[in-house]
Design an enzyme around this catalytic site. Sequence first.
Site, PDB file in Angstrom:
ATOM      1  N   TYR A 176      -2.382  -4.266  17.406  1.00  0.00           N
ATOM      2  CA  TYR A 176      -2.008  -3.200  16.479  1.00  0.00           C
ATOM      3  C   TYR A 176      -1.868  -1.933  17.323  1.00  0.00           C
ATOM      4  CZ  TYR A 176      -3.320  -6.084  12.413  1.00  0.00           C
ATOM      5  OH  TYR A 176      -3.389  -7.068  11.449  1.00  0.00           O
ATOM      6  N   HIS A 187      -8.565 -16.962  15.562  1.00  0.00           N
ATOM      7  CA  HIS A 187      -8.662 -15.738  16.379  1.00  0.00           C
ATOM      8  C   HIS A 187     -10.010 -15.081  16.144  1.00  0.00           C
ATOM      9  CE1 HIS A 187      -4.193 -14.734  17.381  1.00  0.00           C
ATOM     10  NE2 HIS A 187      -4.454 -16.016  17.524  1.00  0.00           N
ATOM     11  N   PRO A 237       0.931  -4.166   4.437  1.00  0.00           N
ATOM     12  CA  PRO A 237       0.461  -5.336   5.190  1.00  0.00           C
ATOM     13  C   PRO A 237      -0.422  -5.029   6.403  1.00  0.00           C
ATOM     14  CG  PRO A 237       2.836  -5.036   5.445  1.00  0.00           C
ATOM     15  CD  PRO A 237       2.393  -4.036   4.448  1.00  0.00           C
ATOM     16  N   LYS A 283      -3.973  -8.365   3.960  1.00  0.00           N
ATOM     17  CA  LYS A 283      -4.805  -8.750   2.816  1.00  0.00           C
ATOM     18  C   LYS A 283      -4.063  -9.412   1.646  1.00  0.00           C
ATOM     19  CE  LYS A 283      -8.813  -7.768   4.193  1.00  0.00           C
ATOM     20  NZ  LYS A 283      -8.799  -8.846   5.157  1.00  0.00           N
TER      21      LYS A 283
HETATM   22  P1  RFL Z   1       4.861 -14.182  -4.088  1.00  0.00           P
HETATM   23  O1  RFL Z   1       4.640 -14.846  -2.769  1.00  0.00           O
HETATM   24  O2  RFL Z   1       5.760 -13.019  -4.153  1.00  0.00           O
HETATM   25  O3  RFL Z   1       5.371 -15.323  -5.086  1.00  0.00           O
HETATM   26  C1  RFL Z   1       5.887 -15.013  -6.359  1.00  0.00           C
HETATM   27  C2  RFL Z   1       6.838 -16.111  -6.755  1.00  0.00           C
HETATM   28  O4  RFL Z   1       7.318 -15.882  -8.066  1.00  0.00           O
HETATM   29  C3  RFL Z   1       8.715 -16.140  -8.093  1.00  0.00           C
HETATM   30  N1  RFL Z   1       9.295 -15.437  -9.253  1.00  0.00           N
HETATM   31  C4  RFL Z   1       9.597 -16.039 -10.409  1.00  0.00           C
HETATM   32  N2  RFL Z   1       9.485 -17.323 -10.795  1.00  0.00           N
HETATM   33  C5  RFL Z   1       9.893 -17.642 -12.070  1.00  0.00           C
HETATM   34  N3  RFL Z   1      10.425 -16.729 -12.933  1.00  0.00           N
HETATM   35  C6  RFL Z   1      10.545 -15.435 -12.564  1.00  0.00           C
HETATM   36  N4  RFL Z   1      11.062 -14.553 -13.429  1.00  0.00           N
HETATM   37  C7  RFL Z   1      10.127 -15.050 -11.263  1.00  0.00           C
HETATM   38  N5  RFL Z   1      10.099 -13.869 -10.568  1.00  0.00           N
HETATM   39  C8  RFL Z   1       9.594 -14.117  -9.374  1.00  0.00           C
HETATM   40  C9  RFL Z   1       9.210 -15.671  -6.737  1.00  0.00           C
HETATM   41  O5  RFL Z   1      10.454 -16.264  -6.397  1.00  0.00           O
HETATM   42  C10 RFL Z   1       8.069 -16.162  -5.858  1.00  0.00           C
HETATM   43  O6  RFL Z   1       8.284 -17.462  -5.396  1.00  0.00           O
HETATM   44  O7  RFL Z   1       3.470 -13.728  -4.734  1.00  0.00           O
HETATM   45  P2  RFL Z   1       2.001 -14.352  -4.599  1.00  0.00           P
HETATM   46  O8  RFL Z   1       2.005 -15.827  -4.832  1.00  0.00           O
HETATM   47  O9  RFL Z   1       1.148 -13.470  -5.410  1.00  0.00           O
HETATM   48  O10 RFL Z   1       1.626 -14.192  -3.054  1.00  0.00           O
HETATM   49  C11 RFL Z   1       1.418 -12.919  -2.488  1.00  0.00           C
HETATM   50  C12 RFL Z   1       1.858 -12.908  -1.022  1.00  0.00           C
HETATM   51  O11 RFL Z   1       3.160 -13.450  -0.915  1.00  0.00           O
HETATM   52  C13 RFL Z   1       1.816 -11.505  -0.407  1.00  0.00           C
HETATM   53  O12 RFL Z   1       0.686 -10.797  -0.877  1.00  0.00           O
HETATM   54  C14 RFL Z   1       1.748 -11.544   1.124  1.00  0.00           C
HETATM   55  O13 RFL Z   1       2.909 -12.086   1.671  1.00  0.00           O
HETATM   56  C15 RFL Z   1       1.508 -10.148   1.658  1.00  0.00           C
HETATM   57  N6  RFL Z   1       1.531 -10.084   3.125  1.00  0.00           N
HETATM   58  C16 RFL Z   1       0.428 -10.451   3.873  1.00  0.00           C
HETATM   59  N7  RFL Z   1      -0.674 -10.911   3.278  1.00  0.00           N
HETATM   60  C17 RFL Z   1      -1.740 -11.357   4.030  1.00  0.00           C
HETATM   61  O14 RFL Z   1      -2.768 -11.760   3.464  1.00  0.00           O
HETATM   62  N8  RFL Z   1      -1.716 -11.353   5.409  1.00  0.00           N
HETATM   63  C18 RFL Z   1      -0.634 -10.905   6.071  1.00  0.00           C
HETATM   64  O15 RFL Z   1      -0.639 -10.987   7.301  1.00  0.00           O
HETATM   65  C19 RFL Z   1       0.491 -10.401   5.323  1.00  0.00           C
HETATM   66  N9  RFL Z   1       1.585  -9.953   5.935  1.00  0.00           N
HETATM   67  C20 RFL Z   1       2.699  -9.674   3.780  1.00  0.00           C
HETATM   68  C21 RFL Z   1       2.692  -9.616   5.200  1.00  0.00           C
HETATM   69  C22 RFL Z   1       3.847  -9.360   3.083  1.00  0.00           C
HETATM   70  C23 RFL Z   1       4.969  -8.967   3.759  1.00  0.00           C
HETATM   71  N10 RFL Z   1       6.125  -8.706   2.991  1.00  0.00           N
HETATM   72  C24 RFL Z   1       7.371  -9.281   3.282  1.00  0.00           C
HETATM   73  C25 RFL Z   1       5.970  -8.088   1.699  1.00  0.00           C
HETATM   74  C26 RFL Z   1       3.795  -9.208   5.886  1.00  0.00           C
HETATM   75  C27 RFL Z   1       4.943  -8.850   5.171  1.00  0.00           C
HETATM   76  C28 RFL Z   1       6.104  -8.349   5.964  1.00  0.00           C
HETATM   77  C1  PHB Z   2       1.865 -11.477  10.469  1.00  0.00           C
HETATM   78  O1  PHB Z   2       1.607 -12.238  11.433  1.00  0.00           O
HETATM   79  O2  PHB Z   2       2.853 -11.652   9.754  1.00  0.00           O
HETATM   80  C2  PHB Z   2       0.977 -10.337  10.199  1.00  0.00           C
HETATM   81  C3  PHB Z   2      -0.195 -10.196  10.922  1.00  0.00           C
HETATM   82  C4  PHB Z   2      -1.043  -9.106  10.655  1.00  0.00           C
HETATM   83  C5  PHB Z   2      -0.690  -8.178   9.690  1.00  0.00           C
HETATM   84  C6  PHB Z   2       0.488  -8.334   8.961  1.00  0.00           C
HETATM   85  C7  PHB Z   2       1.327  -9.417   9.209  1.00  0.00           C
HETATM   86  O3  PHB Z   2      -1.501  -7.120   9.465  1.00  0.00           O
END
Ligand code: RFL
Ligand code: PHB
Length: 391
Positions: A201, A72, A293, A297
Amino acid sequence: MRTQVAIVGAGPAGLLLSHLLHLRGISSVVLEARSRDYVERRVRAGVLEQGTVDILNAAGVGERMTREGLPHHGIELRFGGAGHRIAFEELVPGRAITVYGQQEVVKDLIAARLAAGGEVLFEAPAVALEGLDTEHPAVIFERDGVRERLEADVIAGCDGFHGVSRPAVPDGHLTVYEREYPFAWLGVLAQVAPSTVELIYARNDRGFALHSMRGPEISRFYLQVPPDADIAEWPDEAIWAELRARLETVPGFKLAEGPVIEKGITPMRSFVVEPMQYGRLYLAGDAAHIVPPTGAKGLNLAVADVRVLTDALAGWYAGEGDAALTAYSETCLRRVCRAQHFSWWMTTLLHTFDSDDAYGRRLQRSYLDYVTTSTAAATTLAENYVGLPQV
Ligand code: RFL
Ligand code: PHB
């Protein structure tokens, strides 16, 4: 059991760290609380910065992303009855984002680890960390109801915001910076072709809405909802009605609807600990920091952290000393805190705050007008959104 680097958590941070270490000849074992199926299905982020794409490609795990990911070159800010494009190709030439689901990144990384004989133990939750301030730290974990011990040179805490690693640091060593927002996001995955080519957005008096996507036939949406909202109060028809109300605000735009595949509510929080390290424990990704989110980032920061940690560990094992490891937290926090600010700023710019008076709302509108008419202001948004250069 013994390994060089014990990694807690098989999210993007832990899996990529394990893979990058393997490429540098360093062994690791990944402990994951959940099943493989669960982590591969968890729907989360979707926006990869250019730098993240480059790291995944250089690590040899970008083949499917290159084929299926959607490049994109802009996003739309929708407010005041009009859409305004932030054009990356003009503002930050040569830099773009790729829309590719986090769970696809996770699937690709798990496949790469297992193909290389990597040890990823699923359904093996860490329950305690020991000896962090010694040269022989260990992770106590459970497997099939039995307690086991994984000894290592260092431990990487990649277990997300609710993990055990950060709380294992004794009191008084970490400074917490945090903010909670007076709303949550309701996320929806739907079986329908996106109604837009680029992400939208939308700032609306009813609350923020985001139209994203996962592929030609899958759309991803988010709605600002009250912080205590219950998903049971949001039947699919209510979700579509609210998405229509917040997105069908420009002439000619019609939202296509389809079956909802998944939906859930996520609280919005900013959080960072300093330093991201204690003794032989290094925190990476959501274990150390989370952002709302709106700036897309979180995943990108997790990738940047483990890239820095890999270089520092590789230097240490190569006998170059511990300067890079000592600097790990400071190096990461420069990027993390910039992203903290950007994510807070995007959130403030686009959401509706009940506490805002007419003056606050007028200022918000003025800033939206500025960001979409001033090249300088739009460039600030664009260069942060596509991601600042990796150090
Ligand atoms: P994770 O993905 O939470 O993984 C952590 C892992 O650790 C496990 N765990 C354990 N394992 C062993 N022993 C324990 N005691 C444990 N406790 C926990 C968990 O089961 C899991 O598998 O962390 P990590 O790897 O640091 O990754 C971070 C990302 O997942 C997170 O920052 C992003 O998803 C945030 N985020 C977004 N980031 C972006 O860069 N671009 C986006 O568009 C974006 N959109 C989002 C998002 C996060 C969202 N939510 C649901 C919080 C949109 C949403 C809705
Ligand atoms: C997504 O596609 O899940 C998404 C995209 C942009 C954002 C957050 C989540 O800022």
